[in-house]
Design a protein around this motif. Structure first.
Motif, short mmCIF file in Angstrom:
data_model
loop_
_atom_site.label_atom_id
_atom_site.label_comp_id
_atom_site.label_asym_id
_atom_site.label_seq_id
_atom_site.Cartn_x
_atom_site.Cartn_y
_atom_site.Cartn_z
N ASN A 214 0.88 -1.07 -0.02
CA ASN A 214 0.06 -0.04 -0.09
C ASN A 214 0.94 1.34 -0.05
OD1 ASN A 214 1.13 0.41 2.72
ND2 ASN A 214 -0.69 -1.06 3.37
N ALA A 215 0.27 2.30 -0.23
CA ALA A 215 0.81 3.67 -0.04
C ALA A 215 1.82 3.99 1.06
CB ALA A 215 -0.05 4.83 -0.61
N ALA A 216 1.16 3.62 2.18
CA ALA A 216 2.01 4.00 3.44
C ALA A 216 3.38 3.02 3.38
CB ALA A 216 1.16 3.66 4.51
N VAL A 217 3.26 1.86 3.13
CA VAL A 217 4.85 1.13 3.07
C VAL A 217 5.59 1.81 1.92
CG1 VAL A 217 5.67 -1.24 2.69
CG2 VAL A 217 3.24 -0.95 3.88
N VAL A 218 4.91 2.10 0.73
CA VAL A 218 5.83 2.60 -0.32
C VAL A 218 6.49 3.85 0.07
CG1 VAL A 218 5.91 3.29 -2.71
CG2 VAL A 218 4.49 1.60 -1.93
N GLN A 219 5.80 4.67 0.87
CA GLN A 219 6.22 6.11 1.25
C GLN A 219 7.08 5.92 2.36
OE1 GLN A 219 4.90 9.12 -0.01
NE2 GLN A 219 6.99 9.71 1.16
N ALA A 220 7.24 4.70 3.18
CA ALA A 220 7.99 4.51 4.29
C ALA A 220 9.39 4.00 3.66
CB ALA A 220 7.61 3.43 5.28
N LEU A 221 9.32 3.28 2.49
CA LEU A 221 10.51 2.95 1.79
C LEU A 221 11.03 4.08 1.28
CD1 LEU A 221 12.14 0.54 0.67
CD2 LEU A 221 10.84 0.50 -1.23
N LEU A 246 2.28 2.74 -5.67
CA LEU A 246 3.54 3.21 -5.84
C LEU A 246 3.53 4.55 -6.68
CD1 LEU A 246 5.32 -0.39 -7.29
CD2 LEU A 246 5.73 1.01 -5.38
N ALA A 247 2.88 4.62 -7.63
CA ALA A 247 2.90 5.76 -8.64
C ALA A 247 2.46 6.82 -7.56
CB ALA A 247 1.82 5.68 -9.77
N LYS A 248 1.43 6.85 -6.70
CA LYS A 248 1.03 7.85 -5.95
C LYS A 248 2.05 8.29 -5.05
CE LYS A 248 -2.31 9.11 -2.14
NZ LYS A 248 -3.74 8.22 -1.62
N ALA A 249 2.91 7.15 -4.16
CA ALA A 249 3.84 7.69 -3.48
C ALA A 249 5.06 8.41 -3.98
CB ALA A 249 4.27 6.51 -2.46
N ILE A 250 5.42 7.75 -5.40
CA ILE A 250 6.51 8.52 -5.80
C ILE A 250 6.25 9.81 -6.41
CG2 ILE A 250 7.85 8.22 -8.33
CD1 ILE A 250 7.38 5.19 -7.89
N ARG A 251 5.08 10.14 -6.87
CA ARG A 251 4.59 11.62 -7.23
C ARG A 251 4.46 12.44 -5.90
NH1 ARG A 251 1.82 9.30 -12.02
NH2 ARG A 251 3.57 9.93 -13.77
N LYS A 252 4.28 11.86 -4.97
CA LYS A 252 4.13 12.76 -3.92
C LYS A 252 5.53 13.22 -3.26
CE LYS A 252 2.22 12.73 0.95
NZ LYS A 252 1.56 11.85 2.05
N THR A 253 6.53 12.27 -3.29
CA THR A 253 7.74 12.28 -2.83
C THR A 253 8.67 13.14 -3.79
OG1 THR A 253 7.39 10.24 -1.53
CG2 THR A 253 9.76 11.28 -1.69
N PHE A 254 8.57 12.71 -5.02
CA PHE A 254 9.57 13.16 -5.91
C PHE A 254 8.90 14.35 -7.09
CE2 PHE A 254 11.20 9.23 -4.79
CZ PHE A 254 12.41 9.24 -4.45
N GLY A 255 7.59 14.54 -6.80
CA GLY A 255 7.03 15.74 -7.71
C GLY A 255 6.23 15.07 -8.68
N ARG A 256 5.06 15.69 -8.98
CA ARG A 256 3.95 15.21 -10.08
C ARG A 256 4.39 15.01 -11.24
NH1 ARG A 256 0.62 19.36 -12.05
NH2 ARG A 256 1.42 21.37 -11.75
#
Length: 424
Positions: A214-221, A246-256
């Motif tokens: 899920n998004a929380a685990v991806v965000q933690a990684l 995965l896509a949601k957490a990546i864009r949240k962290t590294f930019g949309r």
């Protein structure tokens, strides 16, 4: 009857005894000669600390204090050895440099870890390191039991995992990051990341456990990777298997506007599994033509036409084809050469590593907890690096670097101009 303990008093006859042992086996000869050589080295260290035997010279740091039984690693187990004891004038024990150096070698843990990574079970560890009919014995306490091998594997794999998970990533010139999950057991999924640098070298980056992908685990990684030095301001290509989390957490962290490539192989497989067999060849050909096009707009048009043709026969599949269409064509939009696109349009690199993980872990019958799964998986990921090769199209990676820089500059300019347009 051969002695399992070679006393230091028998140094003079050690080589002769070893030569007699060569009649039994060369391995026994090497063992006996090695112990005799070590005994000679320890005797010299004792003489340096105490002076010659029965001497009365001044300046001695200590005095002899008899013999002590010890064990050294040999062929995945232990062999008994006697060593001289030396005590200082104040009563504390003095260490013999040769004995300390011999014990510093972590051969036992490395034997256990190596054999378990090549699927030798702990129950067969003793047979793997000592022949049952051989001349090197394995008595009780030799350290070749299944529990002893397991303890060594746990200790060494834990130590290596902690060092790897704390490694600095700031010095890696990463252009590509692939992320994927591996199912371990119910309510236990591990999420792994692997990176590719500017020279085409592959680097396992991190590992994290979670109940689901899920998004929380991806965000933690991702947070863990950033804490260890992965710069979130640098534009990189992310390759995923299609997970929305995965896509949601990546864009949240590294930019949309972060470029994300969805695995084309996974997408095609999921589509074909939902279609009748008589449509497989047509759909597979259309998708392959789209993937190999140089123009992203033409490729998108071809896929939309394919979805339109399937609306009557398989309306659900038609909608699935269009889902995530932008992410399927990212490598084409970046203008990458076809040979480089073939390597970066799928998650084959991390899937190959996942195959090594499954092979290494197949002897595990029951996962006791998440820490056990992390230890085994981290050890398997490091084992997989031994078979890594450079990216096939590594000579074309400068094209990817230039494309990522242009992509970042384009969207940074748009981000600066958008507030001005709104204000006007």
């Amino acid at each position: 009857m051969k002695k399992d303990i070679t006393p230091t008093a028998a140094v003079a006859s050690g080589v002769e005894e070893a030569w007699r042992d060569v009649g039994a086996s060369f391995e026994r000869f090497c063992l006996t000669a090695g112990i005799a050589t070590l005994a000679d080295m320890m005797e010299r260290d004792a003489a340096d600390l105490c002076g010659p035997r029965y001497g009365r010279e001044d300046g001695r740091r200590g005095h002899r204090w008899g013999q002590a039984a010890g064990k050294l690693g040999f062929h995945g187990g232990k062999m008994p050895v006697e060593r001289p004891r030396v005590r200082a004038r104040d009563g504390h024990e003095l260490v013999l440099p040769s004995w300390e150096a011999a014990q510093a070698e972590d051969w036992l843990g490395r034997w256990a870890m190596n054999l378990m990574l090549i699927n030798v079970s702990t129950r067969r560890f003793g047979r793997a390191v000592r022949l049952p009919e051989g001349d090197v014995p394995a008595p009780h306490g030799a350290g070749v039991s299944k529990s002893a091998a397991s303890r060594r594997f746990v200790a060494l794999s834990t130590e290596r995992m902690r060092a790897w998970m704390a490694a600095d990533l700031s010095k890696l010139d990463l252009l590509v990051v692939q992320i994927d999950g591996v199912y371990i057991a119910d309510d236990l999924t591990l999420l792994a990341a692997i990176g590719i640098d500017g020279d085409g070298i592959k680097h396992p980056l991190g590992l994290l456990e979670g109940a689901t992908e899920n998004a929380a685990v991806v965000q933690a990684l991702l947070d863990n990777l950033i804490e260890r030095g992965l710069d979130p301001k640098v534009c990189r290509l992310f390759i995923i298997d299609g997970s929305k989390a995965l896509a949601k957490a990546i864009r949240k962290t590294f930019g949309r506007h972060t470029p994300i490539q969805r695995c084309q192989i996974h997408k095609a497989r999921n589509i074909l599994e939902r279609l009748p067999k008589h449509l497989h060849a047509t759909v597979r050909t259309a998708l392959r033509q789209a993937w190999e096009m140089q123009d992203a707009e033409k490729a998108e048009r071809l896929i939309r036409n394919l979805a339109r043709r399937l609306e009557q026969a398989a309306p659900g599949v038609s909608a699935s084809i269009l889902e995530g269409l932008d992410e399927m064509l990212t490598v084409i939009r970046l203008g990458l050469p076809q040979s480089l696109r073939r390597s970066l349009a799928c998650t084959n690199i991390i899937e190959n590593m996942m195959g090594t993980i499954r092979r290494v872990c197949r002897n595990v019958k029951r996962w006791r907890d998440a820490s056990m799964a992390l230890r085994w998986t981290a050890a398997a990921m490091q084992e997989a690096t031994k078979g890594f090769r450079r990216l096939k199209a590594h000579r074309q990676l400068p094209v990817l670097r230039a494309a990522l820089a242009a992509h970042q500059a384009k969207h940074n300019t748009q981000h600066v101009l958008e507030p001005t347009a709104v204000a006007a």
